[in-house]
Design a protein around this motif. Structure first.
Motif, short mmCIF file in Angstrom:
data_model
loop_
_atom_site.label_atom_id
_atom_site.label_comp_id
_atom_site.label_asym_id
_atom_site.label_seq_id
_atom_site.Cartn_x
_atom_site.Cartn_y
_atom_site.Cartn_z
N GLU A 161 39.94 38.15 49.13
CA GLU A 161 38.49 38.20 49.35
C GLU A 161 37.81 38.64 48.06
OE1 GLU A 161 37.77 40.94 52.59
OE2 GLU A 161 39.33 42.30 51.88
N ALA A 162 36.58 38.15 47.86
CA ALA A 162 35.87 38.42 46.62
C ALA A 162 34.37 38.28 46.83
CB ALA A 162 36.34 37.47 45.51
N ALA A 163 33.64 38.87 45.89
CA ALA A 163 32.18 38.74 45.88
C ALA A 163 31.76 38.38 44.47
CB ALA A 163 31.52 40.05 46.31
N GLY A 164 30.68 37.60 44.37
CA GLY A 164 30.21 37.21 43.05
C GLY A 164 29.03 36.29 43.10
N VAL A 188 27.13 35.91 46.75
CA VAL A 188 27.88 35.65 47.97
C VAL A 188 29.18 36.45 47.99
CG1 VAL A 188 26.94 33.30 48.16
CG2 VAL A 188 29.12 33.68 46.99
N ALA A 189 29.80 36.48 49.17
CA ALA A 189 31.13 37.04 49.35
C ALA A 189 31.85 36.19 50.38
CB ALA A 189 31.07 38.49 49.79
N GLY A 190 33.18 36.24 50.38
CA GLY A 190 33.92 35.47 51.36
C GLY A 190 35.41 35.54 51.10
N ALA A 199 40.37 37.47 39.43
CA ALA A 199 40.17 36.48 38.38
C ALA A 199 38.72 36.49 37.93
CB ALA A 199 40.54 35.09 38.90
N ASP A 200 38.45 35.84 36.81
CA ASP A 200 37.07 35.70 36.35
C ASP A 200 36.27 34.79 37.29
OD1 ASP A 200 37.33 37.34 34.08
OD2 ASP A 200 38.19 35.69 32.92
N TYR A 201 36.94 33.78 37.83
CA TYR A 201 36.32 32.85 38.78
C TYR A 201 37.27 32.65 39.95
CZ TYR A 201 33.34 31.64 34.79
OH TYR A 201 32.48 31.70 33.73
N THR A 202 36.73 32.24 41.08
CA THR A 202 37.57 31.85 42.20
C THR A 202 36.81 30.94 43.13
OG1 THR A 202 39.19 32.66 43.81
CG2 THR A 202 37.02 33.70 43.85
N ARG A 221 31.59 33.19 40.09
CA ARG A 221 32.00 34.12 39.03
C ARG A 221 32.22 35.45 39.71
NH1 ARG A 221 27.98 33.51 36.07
NH2 ARG A 221 28.87 32.13 34.47
N VAL A 222 33.44 35.95 39.68
CA VAL A 222 33.81 37.13 40.45
C VAL A 222 33.22 38.40 39.84
CG1 VAL A 222 35.75 38.54 41.26
CG2 VAL A 222 35.95 36.04 41.23
N ARG A 223 32.59 39.19 40.70
CA ARG A 223 32.12 40.52 40.32
C ARG A 223 33.07 41.60 40.82
NH1 ARG A 223 25.59 40.31 41.67
NH2 ARG A 223 24.99 38.83 40.02
N THR A 224 33.50 41.46 42.06
CA THR A 224 34.43 42.42 42.66
C THR A 224 35.39 41.66 43.58
OG1 THR A 224 32.82 42.85 44.41
CG2 THR A 224 32.91 44.43 42.61
N ALA A 225 36.57 42.22 43.77
CA ALA A 225 37.56 41.62 44.66
C ALA A 225 38.12 42.67 45.60
CB ALA A 225 38.69 40.97 43.87
#
Length: 207
Positions: free
Chosen positions: A73-76, A93-95, A107-110, A42-46
């Motif tokens: 790239e994203a974190a969530g 996590v992030a990646g 996005a809301d999820y990735t 679930r994405v918090r920041t991108a």
């Protein structure tokens, strides 16, 4: 057998090539359980950067024609993992996203590539985590793997206000080099100075 959960949400998708404001649309999507080698978050920041503008313009290599996701790239928070994953639901996590498979971080999820993902340390904000994977991986490849920097050397960093440049400043300092940061214009120069004044450490995130 318990049915696998499908996640629903919204995502910014590139639907045509052009300027970002003309190329993307907000769409409703579903995310199936992740495949081996993926982690669903679930994405918090991108992270945002120049490659995103190249993507919307159709200038980024390896991508096909629209539609596809935006954001590399994203974190969530992990919401689903495949069997045998080294991550668990609830991990922060992030990646790097699976953007080459059309799934982006805006996005809301990735889906993240599991090989690129890491557990975010408590002292790192979501904003810092989302911009960490590509910039620092690029700097690490240059300053550790390709042309190893050793303590006492002088390192000249061009474009020090950008993502890869600012991370090279941080990593160069952490490796013990005397760093000279170069940037163009008052705003970028001020940003480079602020980066150079920031304390750097060689402590790596937990994988």
């Amino acid at each position: 057998m318990r049915e696998a959960r499908v996640f629903r949400g919204r995502a910014w998708r590139v639907v045509r090539f052009g300027a970002p404001r003309d190329a993307v649309e907000l769409q409703e999507l579903t995310w199936d359980p992740p495949l081996p080698g993926q982690v669903l978050v679930r994405v918090r920041t991108a992270g945002a950067g120049h490659p995103d503008a190249m993507t919307t313009a159709g200038d980024f290599p390896l991508l096909g024609d629209p539609p596809f996701g935006l954001g590399e790239e994203a974190a969530g928070e992990v919401v689903a993992v495949p069997p045998g994953s080294r991550f668990a639901v609830g991990d922060r996590v992030a990646g790097i996203t699976c953007f080459l498979d059309n799934w982006g971080g805006y996005a809301d999820y990735t889906y993240l590539r599991e090989t690129s993902a890491f557990r975010v340390p408590d002292g790192m904000t979501d904003e810092e985590a989302a911009g960490f994977p590509i910039g620092f991986r690029t700097a690490y490849a240059g300053l550790v793997e390709r042309a190893p920097v050793v303590p006492g050397q002088t390192l000249l960093v061009l474009g020090a206000a950008g993502s890869s440049g600012s991370t090279a400043v941080h990593l160069g300092k952490a490796l013990g080099a005397r760093v000279i940061a170069v940037a163009g214009g008052p705003r970028k120069t001020a940003s480079a100075r602020a980066t150079a004044r920031t304390r750097s450490s060689t402590t790596a995130p937990r994988t």
